[in-house]
Write a protein that holds these residues in place. Structure first.
Motif, PDB file in Angstrom:
ATOM      1  N   THR A 112      30.672  18.095 155.008  1.00 16.86           N
ATOM      2  CA  THR A 112      30.007  19.254 154.404  1.00 16.86           C
ATOM      3  C   THR A 112      28.498  19.085 154.486  1.00 16.86           C
ATOM      4  OG1 THR A 112      31.851  19.550 152.859  1.00 16.86           O
ATOM      5  CG2 THR A 112      29.787  20.665 152.326  1.00 16.86           C
ATOM      6  N   VAL A 113      27.836  20.068 155.049  1.00 16.10           N
ATOM      7  CA  VAL A 113      26.391  19.971 155.259  1.00 16.10           C
ATOM      8  C   VAL A 113      25.690  21.204 154.682  1.00 16.10           C
ATOM      9  CG1 VAL A 113      26.637  18.561 157.335  1.00 16.10           C
ATOM     10  CG2 VAL A 113      26.516  21.056 157.547  1.00 16.10           C
ATOM     11  N   VAL A 114      24.391  21.065 154.445  1.00 14.38           N
ATOM     12  CA  VAL A 114      23.555  22.194 154.051  1.00 14.38           C
ATOM     13  C   VAL A 114      23.173  22.953 155.317  1.00 14.38           C
ATOM     14  CG1 VAL A 114      21.388  22.923 152.975  1.00 14.38           C
ATOM     15  CG2 VAL A 114      22.622  20.934 152.073  1.00 14.38           C
ATOM     16  N   THR A 153      21.275  18.470 146.043  1.00 11.81           N
ATOM     17  CA  THR A 153      22.612  18.723 146.584  1.00 11.81           C
ATOM     18  C   THR A 153      23.474  17.464 146.507  1.00 11.81           C
ATOM     19  OG1 THR A 153      21.802  18.277 148.828  1.00 11.81           O
ATOM     20  CG2 THR A 153      21.868  20.586 148.125  1.00 11.81           C
ATOM     21  N   ASP A 154      23.079  16.566 145.635  1.00  6.57           N
ATOM     22  CA  ASP A 154      23.830  15.328 145.410  1.00  6.57           C
ATOM     23  C   ASP A 154      25.015  15.639 144.482  1.00  6.57           C
ATOM     24  OD1 ASP A 154      24.581  12.696 145.188  1.00  6.57           O
ATOM     25  OD2 ASP A 154      22.954  12.119 143.850  1.00  6.57           O
ATOM     26  N   PRO A 155      26.241  15.243 144.823  1.00  6.41           N
ATOM     27  CA  PRO A 155      26.598  14.344 145.924  1.00  6.41           C
ATOM     28  C   PRO A 155      27.231  15.035 147.128  1.00  6.41           C
ATOM     29  CG  PRO A 155      28.388  14.420 144.356  1.00  6.41           C
ATOM     30  CD  PRO A 155      27.345  15.404 143.869  1.00  6.41           C
ATOM     31  N   TRP A 156      27.310  16.384 147.119  1.00  3.91           N
ATOM     32  CA  TRP A 156      28.182  17.017 148.105  1.00  3.91           C
ATOM     33  C   TRP A 156      27.595  17.086 149.507  1.00  3.91           C
ATOM     34  CZ3 TRP A 156      26.403  21.267 150.665  1.00  3.91           C
ATOM     35  CH2 TRP A 156      25.410  22.051 150.051  1.00  3.91           C
ATOM     36  N   ALA A 157      26.258  17.210 149.629  1.00  7.91           N
ATOM     37  CA  ALA A 157      25.674  17.411 150.956  1.00  7.91           C
ATOM     38  C   ALA A 157      25.686  16.112 151.752  1.00  7.91           C
ATOM     39  CB  ALA A 157      24.251  17.943 150.833  1.00  7.91           C
ATOM     40  N   GLN A 158      26.333  16.149 152.898  1.00  8.28           N
ATOM     41  CA  GLN A 158      26.429  14.971 153.762  1.00  8.28           C
ATOM     42  C   GLN A 158      25.514  15.078 154.978  1.00  8.28           C
ATOM     43  OE1 GLN A 158      30.814  15.599 153.755  1.00  8.28           O
ATOM     44  NE2 GLN A 158      30.899  13.382 153.528  1.00  8.28           N
ATOM     45  N   GLY A 159      24.677  16.105 155.005  1.00  6.29           N
ATOM     46  CA  GLY A 159      23.742  16.274 156.106  1.00  6.29           C
ATOM     47  C   GLY A 159      23.214  17.694 156.139  1.00  6.29           C
ATOM     48  N   THR A 172      21.597  21.776 165.838  1.00  7.34           N
ATOM     49  CA  THR A 172      21.309  20.358 165.673  1.00  7.34           C
ATOM     50  C   THR A 172      21.847  19.922 164.318  1.00  7.34           C
ATOM     51  OG1 THR A 172      19.278  20.603 166.970  1.00  7.34           O
ATOM     52  CG2 THR A 172      19.481  18.617 165.639  1.00  7.34           C
ATOM     53  N   VAL A 173      22.333  18.700 164.257  1.00  7.90           N
ATOM     54  CA  VAL A 173      22.924  18.169 163.027  1.00  7.90           C
ATOM     55  C   VAL A 173      22.249  16.855 162.664  1.00  7.90           C
ATOM     56  CG1 VAL A 173      25.041  17.208 162.022  1.00  7.90           C
ATOM     57  CG2 VAL A 173      25.170  19.227 163.481  1.00  7.90           C
ATOM     58  N   LEU A 174      22.033  16.665 161.373  1.00  6.90           N
ATOM     59  CA  LEU A 174      21.633  15.364 160.835  1.00  6.90           C
ATOM     60  C   LEU A 174      22.682  14.965 159.805  1.00  6.90           C
ATOM     61  CD1 LEU A 174      19.497  13.043 160.255  1.00  6.90           C
ATOM     62  CD2 LEU A 174      18.815  14.473 158.332  1.00  6.90           C
ATOM     63  N   LEU A 175      23.209  13.756 159.923  1.00  7.10           N
ATOM     64  CA  LEU A 175      24.174  13.235 158.956  1.00  7.10           C
ATOM     65  C   LEU A 175      23.548  12.100 158.162  1.00  7.10           C
ATOM     66  CD1 LEU A 175      27.402  13.165 161.152  1.00  7.10           C
ATOM     67  CD2 LEU A 175      26.584  14.998 159.644  1.00  7.10           C
ATOM     68  N   PHE A 176      23.886  12.045 156.861  1.00  3.56           N
ATOM     69  CA  PHE A 176      23.385  11.012 155.970  1.00  3.56           C
ATOM     70  C   PHE A 176      24.372   9.850 155.919  1.00  3.56           C
ATOM     71  CE2 PHE A 176      21.921  14.946 153.461  1.00  3.56           C
ATOM     72  CZ  PHE A 176      20.739  15.051 154.173  1.00  3.56           C
ATOM     73  N   GLY A 177      23.890   8.660 156.254  1.00  2.00           N
ATOM     74  CA  GLY A 177      24.771   7.508 156.264  1.00  2.00           C
ATOM     75  C   GLY A 177      25.309   7.122 154.900  1.00  2.00           C
ATOM     76  N   GLN A 182      32.655   5.648 155.639  1.00  2.00           N
ATOM     77  CA  GLN A 182      32.652   4.752 156.791  1.00  2.00           C
ATOM     78  C   GLN A 182      33.644   5.246 157.836  1.00  2.00           C
ATOM     79  OE1 GLN A 182      33.498   0.685 155.842  1.00  2.00           O
ATOM     80  NE2 GLN A 182      32.865  -0.079 157.837  1.00  2.00           N
ATOM     81  N   GLY A 183      33.189   5.312 159.072  1.00  2.00           N
ATOM     82  CA  GLY A 183      34.048   5.779 160.147  1.00  2.00           C
ATOM     83  C   GLY A 183      34.139   7.287 160.260  1.00  2.00           C
ATOM     84  N   ALA A 184      33.260   8.024 159.552  1.00  2.00           N
ATOM     85  CA  ALA A 184      33.297   9.486 159.622  1.00  2.00           C
ATOM     86  C   ALA A 184      32.944   9.992 161.008  1.00  2.00           C
ATOM     87  CB  ALA A 184      32.340  10.090 158.600  1.00  2.00           C
ATOM     88  N   VAL A 185      32.185   9.188 161.762  1.00  2.00           N
ATOM     89  CA  VAL A 185      31.810   9.542 163.128  1.00  2.00           C
ATOM     90  C   VAL A 185      32.293   8.425 164.038  1.00  2.00           C
ATOM     91  CG1 VAL A 185      29.938  10.192 164.665  1.00  2.00           C
ATOM     92  CG2 VAL A 185      29.730  10.660 162.220  1.00  2.00           C
ATOM     93  N   SER A 186      32.955   8.772 165.101  1.00  2.51           N
ATOM     94  CA  SER A 186      33.419   7.754 166.041  1.00  2.51           C
ATOM     95  C   SER A 186      33.071   8.177 167.457  1.00  2.51           C
ATOM     96  CB  SER A 186      34.933   7.546 165.920  1.00  2.51           C
ATOM     97  OG  SER A 186      35.634   8.667 166.417  1.00  2.51           O
ATOM     98  N   ALA A 187      32.979   7.191 168.332  1.00  6.57           N
ATOM     99  CA  ALA A 187      32.788   7.509 169.743  1.00  6.57           C
ATOM    100  C   ALA A 187      34.025   8.239 170.228  1.00  6.57           C
ATOM    101  CB  ALA A 187      32.560   6.234 170.541  1.00  6.57           C
ATOM    102  N   ALA A 188      33.816   9.326 170.951  1.00  2.00           N
ATOM    103  CA  ALA A 188      34.945  10.117 171.429  1.00  2.00           C
ATOM    104  C   ALA A 188      35.722   9.340 172.480  1.00  2.00           C
ATOM    105  CB  ALA A 188      34.449  11.440 172.003  1.00  2.00           C
ATOM    106  N   GLU A 189      36.975   9.706 172.621  1.00  2.00           N
ATOM    107  CA  GLU A 189      37.771   9.125 173.678  1.00  2.00           C
ATOM    108  C   GLU A 189      37.097   9.421 175.010  1.00  2.00           C
ATOM    109  OE1 GLU A 189      38.738  11.315 171.513  1.00  2.00           O
ATOM    110  OE2 GLU A 189      40.366  10.487 170.295  1.00  2.00           O
TER     111      GLU A 189
END
Length: 220
Positions: A112-114, A153-159, A172-177, A182-189
């Motif tokens: 979930t992002v802003v 937007t704490d805690p719901w905004a993840q980017g 364009t997207v920015l994600l907050f670490g 953990q593992g929300a983003v992975s290298a695609a197959e």
């Protein structure tokens, strides 16, 4: 607008958008960093850094990506690259791509992002297009605004998601670490074009094919 400080309270309602599990992202990054690794190094509060980086004032890992390969390339490599007055292609210095590659990522969970896509959505966070369109000279201010939006937007905004400055037809997207599990983003197959090393002949050819419609190419 840079001299306008964020207000104490947020009176608007930030727009929520869900990036669904399986969404494919594209990222240009240093080859020494894993494709899905967040940048852990805070930018200086005043100097250098990117538009919405974490800083010592609000330290968080961050990962920028485009929703298309072209958006990722344009946002990373075409910043302030001037057009040739004689009409020739813009020449991208080779130092700009040294040790870099493009990786394809995939979200492994809903995020979930802003949304900062429209004038109404920007107004909801007391801003206008300056926040997502201004050049690097104002990035100390845009980072301060990003921290303020995060607090409210704490805690719901993840980017954040916004229209790419250099490819307005894309996002364009920015994600907050610190807010993405953990593992929300992975290298695609492995997929065709899923990973491109700019230091190879094939990578250079691919990059020039992406740059060509933007009247740009790698310098000889």
């Amino acid at each position: 607008m840079p001299n306008y400080r964020p207000p104490e309270a947020m009176n608007g309602t930030p727009a929520k958008v869900t990036l669904a599990r399986g969404t494919v992202l594209h990222r240009v990054h240093k080859s020494h960093r894993e494709a899905a690794a967040f940048n852990p190094h805070p930018a200086h509060c005043l100097y250098g850094g990117g538009r919405f980086d974490g800083t010592s004032c609000d330290p968080y890992g961050y990962l920028y990506a485009g929703l298309s390969p072209a958006a990722a390339v344009c946002e990373t490599l075409l910043r302030s690259l001037p057009f040739d007055p004689s009409g020739g292609p813009r020449l991208l210095p080779r130092v700009s791509v040294e040790g870099r590659r493009l990786s394809t990522l995939r979200l492994t969970t809903d995020v979930t992002v802003v949304s900062l896509m429209t004038a109404q959505e920007l107004a909801a966070v007391h801003q206008d297009s300056w926040l997502v369109q201004t050049e690097a000279i104002d990035y100390a201010y845009t980072r301060d605004w990003a921290h303020w939006i995060r607090r409210h937007t704490d805690p719901w905004a993840q980017g954040f998601v916004w229209s790419s400055k250099r490819e307005p037809g894309d996002r364009t997207v920015l994600l907050f670490g610190d807010r993405c599990p953990q593992g929300a983003v992975s290298a695609a197959e492995p997929v065709e074009g899923g990973g491109v090393d700019f230091g190879t002949a094939e990578g250079e050819q691919w990059l020039n094919s992406v740059l060509q419609p933007y009247h740009a190419r790698l310098a000889p």
